[in-house]
Design a protein around this motif. Structure first.
Motif, PDB file in Angstrom:
ATOM      1  N   GLY B 506       0.844  -1.205   0.000  1.00 38.79           N
ATOM      2  CA  GLY B 506       0.000   0.000   0.000  1.00 38.79           C
ATOM      3  C   GLY B 506       0.874   1.247   0.000  1.00 38.79           C
ATOM      4  O   GLY B 506       2.090   1.168   0.069  1.00 38.79           O
ATOM      5  N   ASP B 507       0.237   2.392  -0.064  1.00 34.30           N
ATOM      6  CA  ASP B 507       0.995   3.648  -0.101  1.00 34.30           C
ATOM      7  C   ASP B 507       1.161   4.215   1.307  1.00 34.30           C
ATOM      8  O   ASP B 507       0.190   4.369   2.038  1.00 34.30           O
ATOM      9  N   MET B 508       2.402   4.526   1.655  1.00 29.22           N
ATOM     10  CA  MET B 508       2.656   5.246   2.918  1.00 29.22           C
ATOM     11  C   MET B 508       3.029   6.682   2.555  1.00 29.22           C
ATOM     12  O   MET B 508       3.863   6.915   1.678  1.00 29.22           O
ATOM     13  N   TRP B 509       2.425   7.634   3.255  1.00 26.08           N
ATOM     14  CA  TRP B 509       2.692   9.043   2.914  1.00 26.08           C
ATOM     15  C   TRP B 509       3.514   9.777   3.973  1.00 26.08           C
ATOM     16  O   TRP B 509       3.763  10.965   3.852  1.00 26.08           O
ATOM     17  N   TYR B 510       3.872   9.084   5.049  1.00 21.84           N
ATOM     18  CA  TYR B 510       4.754   9.742   6.022  1.00 21.84           C
ATOM     19  C   TYR B 510       5.607   8.705   6.715  1.00 21.84           C
ATOM     20  O   TYR B 510       5.343   7.502   6.590  1.00 21.84           O
TER      21      TYR B 510
END
Lengths: 510, 510
Positions: B506-510
């Protein structure tokens, strides 16, 4: 900690602070880092041999000054017409009489400078016909500009010397400019300064004005004025320059002897050859001062530059002259003479990124090569043709930082922060620890012009660039200027001298 | 002169020209000037003793990585919890296994670099979240910006290395950025490059992608990727960093070990103390690579800075860290390790005079201190927070000039211009002499960005400043860019790897 300890700690900090980039000046810098020696002794000897060969085989011309030819004849050189050839070793022997260091006295004794050894003296740039500022662009320099630059230098703790022809005051007749310039240096500054060299009588006027301030006997025994004389490279000395050089030497004042070599034009396009030529030219000029007056102070100078392959224009602040200066420094030390080297140069027409890239590279070369007297420390733009008000302030800031640079690093238990590590330990910050509190005021040089604020704060304050901030600062400094005190009788005598000299001659405009 | 001689003369000139600032790059620089050693051996030994004392008495924390603690226990350090203390001499003994120099291979073998000894390698700056240009101001960096900077570096002969996180591609999820960045370095450049260190698996992904290009066995035996790991100064190593450091060492790839010390915050406010701390931290990190894999390549790094007395903000390009870097260089050479030092730093928010004053001072310190790998050679503004397109081009130009600077001066009869003096003689110019004609193409570095024209010509051409010229140049360079060739199968395999990895998480943004 008792009160006595506290006080001595505070006094010590203040004393240290005065030597560490704070706003209290030092009369000159004593370098605490070594010079940067880039060439082996073997290669230095090869350059010296090449210089000796130029002197012996090609020789040097001395035009329009029979006294010089007579000096050389008596010293044993081969003189035919105006061409002089020198046996290897002859000039070195003459140069052994020149002092390795000397004091140039200022009218404020606290501002006298040592020239030689580990001393470093910053003076403003010299000789531009034009001036520039962000408001009015480029224009011919005037006496008002000249006086402004003397005041800006005097108003900064980052210089040690008032310089000479900071810009040409083109609104004054050429045969009278020196009077106004020397007067400005003496009245508006209390630092050491330079006199005229553009004619023998102007050199003598300059020295006479120094005699009014320092007294005739003092001047005969001590250096109080410098004169910057240029070789007409390659390998020619003009009579105007040798007559001025001799006037300074005769009065026991220091000539600064400076070849002016743009590689590929006034000298070979290869650095090694230009350096050999520079050494030959400088040795001859320095030796001449000793023949005029044995033991007179003299400064070994150099000016190397490069040219653009694309345009044929001279270039400044480039790598080859920077390295070349360091070699010249090594050669001057082998002659045991004080050194003037390089300075802050650029071909940029604005106080922009190019200006400070080239300026910083060339100025650091002057620092690394061991220059004792850095004439062009501040102000040049436009390939030496313009003095810029903004660049002057930016360069003054760089001069400030170089005080800390030359201080190097002290090593003792306190500086090694032995106690701080015990106090702070891993993972904690040093902001409030007692070692930081004790040292933070003196630890780092603090720029007057660099903006270190976060982006948002800088933007909110108007997004000014460094040149704009420099523009504000020079105006502020001029508005705040207070001339150093001068006794009324001395001032009167100086003005009287100038008025008399001006009245006695017509105006020459070229 | 017969034709054969002519040809060989021309070939020789071309070869020399490729090494003299002309537009043909060298894979790396071999310095021909000595390092600038500013401290005596006695004082170096005092700093080493202070570092040993920090290591033995204060110790260092290693958090969230039990393997590291086990390594230290086995090597004989005193481990209590996460705090590790080291007997004097212990780390030096471990470090004796690290190579003094190594080759980092590029996918184009002609661009492989030597790291260590007299080599100097320039890489773009690393790690800014923001980018800037004159048209759009400051904004968060994107993958497009990242790719642009890779192309600008590849398109310049003045760099030797593609670098790593030239700017943060903030439009890509943090857990996937490394894939796009490594892909860009491999596709758009054929120079050596750096991988991710922000998590152990990202480091391993980076190395895996290198294995696709170089082959698994080659990578196990040769260095093809670097990882820049930071100490959490003072005296703390975070698990994320030690896990990445170990991943690189395990794969026989080189970690660059870099303390990050802003004096007065993450270390003492005095230079000597900050240097002692830096030495202690770097020795521990470098030793750790040897405990993970004996003989793995590693680079001794440092990052010293200062702070503003007025604002408490960090400052860059100031004199104290410049001198400090030279001391660090001396210490690294005493450990016989390759050195990464300093770089081109400034707090300016514009590519202006401040930017190049600070940038040039800090970059020259990296050159003088003997750094073999200069990570932040180009692009930084805004106290490391922004990569500027214009500053990048200006710095690239400075990097070009430093090629000539590091070439020093050659001394032989030809460079000494023996024949030219005989040909030209006193008072004549060297413009057209045969020595000048033979050398003028290679004698001087020729800037792409500096304007050396006379004022009137510069004014007639629009009075552009250096930043404006740099703005035009980066656009021209991007428009002209041609990617280096890559075999289709290799390209497919790399893209396949990236697609697979991206799809698996999945996408991690921090």
């Amino acid at each position: 900690m008792d009160e006595g300890q506290k006080r001595s700690g505070r006094a010590a900090r203040q004393a240290e602070r005065s030597g560490k980039g704070a706003r209290v000046g030092r009369p000159y810098i004593v370098r605490n880092i070594p010079t940067y020696d880039v060439l082996s002794e073997e290669n230095l000897i090869r350059i010296e041999a090449a210089a000796d060969r130029i002197l012996a085989e090609t020789g040097m011309e001395f035009r329009d000054d029979p006294v010089v030819l007579e000096h050389w004849r008596r010293a044993g050189a081969q003189v035919s017409g105006t061409l002089v050839r020198f046996e290897p070793g002859m000039l070195r022997e003459v140069l052994a009489d020149a002092p390795a260091e000397f004091v140039q006295h200022a009218r404020n004794p606290a501002r006298s400078v040592l020239i030689g050894g580990k001393s470093v003296v910053f003076a403003p740039a010299y000789g531009s016909p034009f001036v520039m500022d962000l408001d009015r662009g480029r224009r011919f320099g005037t006496l008002e500009d000249f006086r402004n630059f003397v005041m800006l230098a005097q108003g900064s703790p980052n210089f040690h010397h008032s310089g000479g022809t900071i810009c040409e005051p083109t609104d004054v007749p050429v045969n009278k400019r020196h009077l106004d310039m020397v007067l400005a240096h003496l009245e508006l500054s209390d630092r050491p300064f330079m006199g005229s060299v553009t004619a023998e009588e102007r050199a003598e006027d300059s020295i006479d004005m120094a005699r009014i301030v320092f007294g005739r006997d003092f001047v005969d025994a001590n250096c109080v004025i410098l004169g910057n004389v240029n070789v007409n490279s390659p390998l020619v000395w003009d009579g105007t320059m040798t007559r001025s050089l001799r006037a300074y030497a005769r009065a026991n004042q220091a000539a600064v002897v400076v070849p002016f070599i743009l590689g590929g034009a006034m000298g070979p396009v290869t650095s090694a050859g230009a350096i050999a030529q520079s050494l030959a030219e400088t040795m001859a000029g320095c030796a001449l001062t000793q023949l005029e007056r044995k033991g007179a102070p003299v400064i070994f100078g150099n000016f190397l530059s490069s040219m653009s392959l694309r345009s044929g224009s001279p270039t400044f602040g480039t790598p080859e002259p920077a390295i070349g200066s360091m070699v010249i420094g090594q050669l001057a030390r082998r002659l045991n003479l004080p050194l003037r080297c390089s300075g802050n140069f650029t071909t940029s027409k604005l106080p922009d990124a190019q200006a400070m890239m080239e300026g910083t590279m060339s100025m650091l070369a002057a620092i690394h090569c061991g220059a004792n007297f850095i004439l062009h420390s501040a102000g040049f733009l436009d390939g030496l043709l313009s003095m810029s008000y903004e660049k002057f302030m930016l360069d003054a800031d760089l001069c400030g930082s170089l005080h800390s640079y030359l201080d190097g690093i002290k090593i003792d238990d306190d500086q090694l922060a032995v106690s701080a590590f015990a106090e702070v330990g891993p993972g904690n910050h040093f902001f409030g620890c007692s070692h930081t509190m004790q040292h933070y005021e003196t630890a780092f040089w603090d720029s007057e012009l660099s903006d270190n604020e976060p982006f948002e704060k800088w933007e909110a304050a108007g997004s000014a660039d460094a040149a704009t901030r420099a523009n504000r600062l020079w105006k502020k400094r001029l508005a705040e200027f207070e001339p150093p005190p001068m006794e009324a009788g001395m001032r009167e005598a100086l003005h009287g001298y100038v008025a008399e000299k001006k009245a006695a001659a017509g105006d020459m405009w070229y």
